[in-house]
Design a protein around this motif. Structure first.
Motif, mmCIF file in Angstrom:
data_model
loop_
_atom_site.group_PDB
_atom_site.id
_atom_site.type_symbol
_atom_site.label_atom_id
_atom_site.label_comp_id
_atom_site.label_asym_id
_atom_site.label_seq_id
_atom_site.Cartn_x
_atom_site.Cartn_y
_atom_site.Cartn_z
ATOM 1 N N SER A 285 40.743 25.955 40.953
ATOM 2 C CA SER A 285 41.085 26.653 42.081
ATOM 3 C C SER A 285 41.381 26.058 43.061
ATOM 4 O O SER A 285 40.995 24.876 43.401
ATOM 5 C CB SER A 285 40.020 27.801 42.248
ATOM 6 N N MET B 150 32.155 30.871 47.364
ATOM 7 C CA MET B 150 32.672 31.409 46.410
ATOM 8 C C MET B 150 32.126 31.209 44.835
ATOM 9 O O MET B 150 31.875 32.059 44.031
ATOM 10 C CB MET B 150 34.258 31.084 46.405
ATOM 11 N N ILE B 151 32.073 29.803 44.943
ATOM 12 C CA ILE B 151 31.308 29.157 43.738
ATOM 13 C C ILE B 151 29.966 29.910 43.445
ATOM 14 O O ILE B 151 29.686 30.259 42.208
ATOM 15 C CB ILE B 151 31.407 27.465 43.615
ATOM 16 N N GLY C 152 30.526 33.387 41.944
ATOM 17 C CA GLY C 152 30.639 33.090 40.544
ATOM 18 C C GLY C 152 29.547 32.739 39.608
ATOM 19 O O GLY C 152 29.131 33.075 38.321
ATOM 20 N N ILE D 140 27.485 35.977 39.071
ATOM 21 C CA ILE D 140 27.971 36.716 38.099
ATOM 22 C C ILE D 140 27.608 36.364 36.851
ATOM 23 O O ILE D 140 27.332 37.096 35.661
ATOM 24 C CB ILE D 140 29.528 36.717 38.343
ATOM 25 N N GLY D 141 27.862 34.821 36.475
ATOM 26 C CA GLY D 141 27.498 34.272 35.434
ATOM 27 C C GLY D 141 26.008 34.747 34.758
ATOM 28 O O GLY D 141 25.720 34.979 33.694
#
Length: 381
Positions: A340, A372-373, A376, A379-380
């Motif tokens: 990204s 942002m990381i 993520g 979410i994981g």
């Protein structure tokens, strides 16, 4: 979270060390004080390579008095990175910024200072040398460089030529009997990412000469001289410089390094990553953050993002980049291990404003990247 920061400098605004500091602060703000952060300066074989390698290897910079591109007295430098190892940039002795714009004429410039810099390294007992050859002001075929090491270029009357671009047409013979014997005992790696031959439409003169002050008339004159120089090399050594990629780099310095030093041509970023032992630094790393001033199609051809991204991907580690701006075909870098891209600018602004606010914008961009990381990661989970 274990993060490795490995960014190029942002020319004129942020050094690699500053990006490491700003990324470290931003990572701790987002992920907490226990975040493990390490950093290593990275360069691609161009400007700043010596300093980056010296910093990463704990070496030292050594000043050397040399002759500049116009034979003026200058202070150049190399990096000593071990008892028997050094790194140097030809731009420190023969670089284009050293010549005022109104004096730029590739007929008048010489690589003699680069040869003097290498001779100082050899005289110091060093025998393993990595040489970055980008950013030259010269188009002398490396004659000045080789002259400083003891090679004599002779005209038809046996007179020794000084070794400027305008001397190429006058070369009739090359005498290597005085070449410094320490050259044969050394090993040279040339950081070179161009494939141009010495002569021809894509050779040293026509490709790089215009940016060094060459007018069409001057370029035609220099090309004729370079072709003469090439033919003398073929007759004298049985080697055609055009048969090896990169001999046209740095106004033909690549050819001189090949012929007189038997140097090995290698990608700049790959050489730097090997010199700083980048692969070993990836041990137990969860994320790599890299970046550069501008990311575009060129970034996928021997630049820092390509090298760092591919090395990280080979170890199964995701890499992201924080860059000053994005240009044409920036997406190409996704094929080279970069997952990204984020930019430092956060709204419409002039280039002047972006440069003036470089540190502030970089820090804010780093925070956005890490947030942002973090999203993520959630979410994981």
């Amino acid at each position: 979270m274990n993060i490795l920061c490995a960014s190029d400098s942002f020319k004129g605004t942020l050094t690699s060390d500053q990006t490491i500091d700003l990324l470290s602060r931003a990572a701790k703000e987002v992920f907490g004080p226990d975040t493990q952060i390490s950093g290593v300066p990275v360069a691609d074989g161009g400007e700043g390579t010596t300093q980056a390698v010296v910093k990463a290897r704990g070496g030292s910079l050594v000043d050397v008095r040399v002759h500049g591109p116009l034979m003026e007295e200058e202070t150049a430098f190399y990096g000593r990175i071990g008892e028997d190892e050094a790194v140097m940039e030809m731009a420190a002795a023969s670089g284009l910024p050293m010549v005022p714009r109104d004096l730029r004429d590739p007929r008048k410039t010489t690589t003699k200072g680069t040869g003097e810099l290498l001779k100082a390294i050899l005289d110091a007992g060093i025998r393993k040398v990595s040489i970055a050859i980008g950013g030259s002001a010269t188009n002398d075929g490396g004659m000045g460089f080789a002259s400083a090491l003891g090679v004599r270029f002779l005209d038809k009357n046996g007179q020794v030529l000084e070794g400027r671009g305008e001397d190429l047409a006058r070369v009739a013979d090359i005498d290597v009997s005085g070449l410094d014997p320490k050259v044969s005992d050394a090993r040279f790696t040339v950081m070179c990412d161009v494939t141009n031959p010495l002569t021809g439409p894509h050779g040293a003169t026509y490709t790089f000469g215009p940016q060094k002050g060459g007018t069409p008339q001057i370029l035609d004159q220099l090309e004729a001289g370079m072709e003469n120089y090439r033919q003398v090399i073929i007759r004298k050594f049985g080697i055609d410089p055009n048969g090896t990629q990169g001999t046209g780099a740095a106004g033909g310095l690549g050819a001189a390094l090949l012929i007189f030093c038997h140097a090995q041509m290698k990608s700049g970023i790959e050489t730097v990553l090997d010199l700083i032992d980048f692969d070993a630094r990836l041990t137990n790393v969860d994320l790599v953050v890299t970046g550069e001033g501008r990311t575009d199609w060129q970034s996928a051809f021997g630049k820092v993002l390509q090298g760092v991204g591919e090395r990280s991907a080979a170890h199964g580690i995701p890499a992201v980049a924080l860059s000053g701006s994005l240009g044409k075909d920036y997406e190409d870098i996704y094929q080279h291990g970069i997952e990204s891209l984020m930019t430092t600018v956060d709204g419409p602004m002039s280039l002047e404003e972006a440069l003036d606010r470089a540190q502030e914008l970089y820090y804010k961009g780093a925070v956005r990247t890490f947030r942002m990381i973090r999203a993520g990661m959630q979410i994981g989970q």
